[in-house]
Design an enzyme around this catalytic site. Structure first.
Site, short mmCIF file in Angstrom:
data_model
loop_
_atom_site.label_atom_id
_atom_site.label_comp_id
_atom_site.label_asym_id
_atom_site.label_seq_id
_atom_site.Cartn_x
_atom_site.Cartn_y
_atom_site.Cartn_z
N ARG A 1 10.01 1.90 7.91
CA ARG A 1 8.58 1.61 7.89
C ARG A 1 7.76 2.80 8.40
NH1 ARG A 1 6.74 -3.77 10.86
NH2 ARG A 1 6.95 -2.45 12.69
N LYS B 1 1.45 1.17 9.50
CA LYS B 1 1.22 1.00 10.94
C LYS B 1 0.55 2.26 11.51
CE LYS B 1 3.68 -1.43 14.60
NZ LYS B 1 3.11 -2.77 14.41
N GLU C 1 -4.21 -10.75 8.01
CA GLU C 1 -3.48 -10.56 9.27
C GLU C 1 -4.00 -11.50 10.34
OE1 GLU C 1 -1.01 -8.76 10.57
OE2 GLU C 1 -0.61 -7.17 9.14
C1 LIG Z 1 3.34 -4.04 14.16
C2 LIG Z 1 2.47 -5.01 13.47
C3 LIG Z 1 2.90 -6.31 13.13
C4 LIG Z 1 4.22 -6.87 13.55
O1 LIG Z 1 5.31 -6.21 13.02
P1 LIG Z 1 6.75 -6.38 13.67
O2 LIG Z 1 7.60 -5.46 12.89
O3 LIG Z 1 7.14 -7.78 13.53
O4 LIG Z 1 6.60 -5.98 15.11
C5 LIG Z 1 2.04 -7.11 12.41
N1 LIG Z 1 0.80 -6.70 12.06
C6 LIG Z 1 0.35 -5.47 12.39
C7 LIG Z 1 -1.01 -5.08 11.99
C8 LIG Z 1 1.16 -4.59 13.10
O5 LIG Z 1 0.70 -3.38 13.42
#
Ligand SMILES: *Cc1c(COP(=O)(O)O)cnc(C)c1O
Length: 338
Positions: A80, A183, A219
């Site tokens: 990712r 991210k 989200e």
């Molecule tokens: C990091 C994140 C998540 C959760 O991802 P995980 O891999 O489960 O920790 C969900 N939404 C956003 C916007 C994020 O930045």
């Protein structure tokens, strides 16, 4: 090291012994460096400072009953990170380098991995920054990849506690074809007003809607949304949602439990039909949602308000027992550090 009261640990930053760093210069990654410094020295014109060339990851390590340290699905985080890097034109981090640095950073700070039974874990924060100096808008030619760790307590100290959420009608988190699916720090900066607005009205966090039509759930604060009804696990499908590794894992476990899984658009009105709702992510695994307020309709949708619903609870315990090594890791999600 001062003695840590593991049972009182909050979800916050605490200094550890070392962090690791690696620089990308002249089109290649250099040697891994280890430092005790919490400071980064960088050029005033670094692209991460001006143009948001920055991406991060978050994962956890756990100590099992046997005392050994386990990392949960690090390879998914490694993949990712590169999707994020591609999304804002940064250098990719080889998976091998990612793993080596995660392992090294944990090993150098192993005394900070909380003991089994405390509910605490070691949070691992990889960070990729454009450090090359530019003043025109273009990708940097130099990057820093670094990892620090910090011990964190359980997100909910008294067990899973349902939270109250508010639909964000005044702010979007990410544009339909923007950077919502990667991210990067910029998405978080863009969500701060919405979150503050929710806090001011005594809500824990916000549920964002799709930015284009404002019809569908997107989200859920910095986490993915899921809901349960009719023996089905439902989670929104959208181009502006960050693909959560926790959500992906819960989907697998839900199928194991005999639930159907639907990844599709979730219209706001459907909130009234769910039996359980929750947010999921690495920090809390699952935050059960007690209520969701929609300011446009002045309407509150409610679920299990005082304790988590039975399906959310079962999903939570299945996932955490794999992380801790209490149940068989049949999908190979856990890797030992020591
Ligand atoms: C990091 C994140 C998540 C959760 O991802 P995980 O891999 O489960 O920790 C969900 N939404 C956003 C916007 C994020 O930045």
């Amino acid at each position: 090291m001062e003695k840590i009261d593991w049972n009182k640990l909050s979800f916050g930053y605490q200094k550890t012994n070392y962090n690791t760093r690696c620089y990308y210069r002249d089109n290649k990654w250099g040697e891994i460096e280890v430092t005790g410094s919490e400071i980064i020295n960088m050029h005033i014109s670094a692209t991460c400072l001006h143009y948001g060339q920055e991406a991060f990851e978050g994962l956890k390590a756990f100590r099992g009953k046997d005392g050994r340290i386990r990392v949960f699905r690090w390879d998914e985080n490694a993949k990712r990170l590169n999707t994020s890097a591609d999304g804002i034109r940064m250098a990719n981090v080889p998976q091998k380098l990612f793993k080596e640095m995660v392992w090294k950073t944990i090993s150098l700070n192993s005394e900070f991995v909380p003991p089994y039974g405390t509910g605490a874990a070691l949070y691992i924060r990889p960070l990729l920054l454009g450090t090359g100096a530019e003043i025109g808008v273009k990708p940097a030619s130099e990057y820093l990849f670094m990892i620090f760790v910090t011990p964190v307590g359980p997100y909910f100290k008294e067990g899973l506690k349902p939270v109250n959420m508010m639909i964000s009608r005044d702010y979007d988190r990410a544009a339909p074809l923007g950077t919502g699916n990667i991210k990067v720090g910029g998405n978080y900066a863009g969500s701060l007003n919405a979150i503050q607005n929710a806090h001011d009205q005594n809500f824990t966090n916000v549920v964002f809607l799709d930015a284009k039509e404002k019809k569908y759930i997107d989200e859920c604060g910095p986490a993915n949304f899921f809901a349960i009804k009719d023996n089905t696990y439902i989670t929104p499908k959208s181009k502006s949602i960050l693909p959560s590794i926790t959500n992906k894992s819960l989907i697998t476990l839900a199928e194991d439990m005999g639930l159907k899984v639907e990844r599709r658009k979730v219209p706001v009105e459907e909130l009234g039909t769910f039996e359980e709702a929750g947010a999921c992510g690495t920090a809390a695994v699952i935050s059960p949602i007690g209520t969701i307020y929609d300011p446009a309709a002045k309407k509150t949708y409610s679920y299990y308000e005082n304790e988590p619903g039975p399906v959310s609870m079962e999903l939570y315990s299945r996932l955490t027992s794999i992380q801790l090594g209490d149940t068989e890791d049949k999908y190979g999600w856990v890797e030992f550090v020591d």
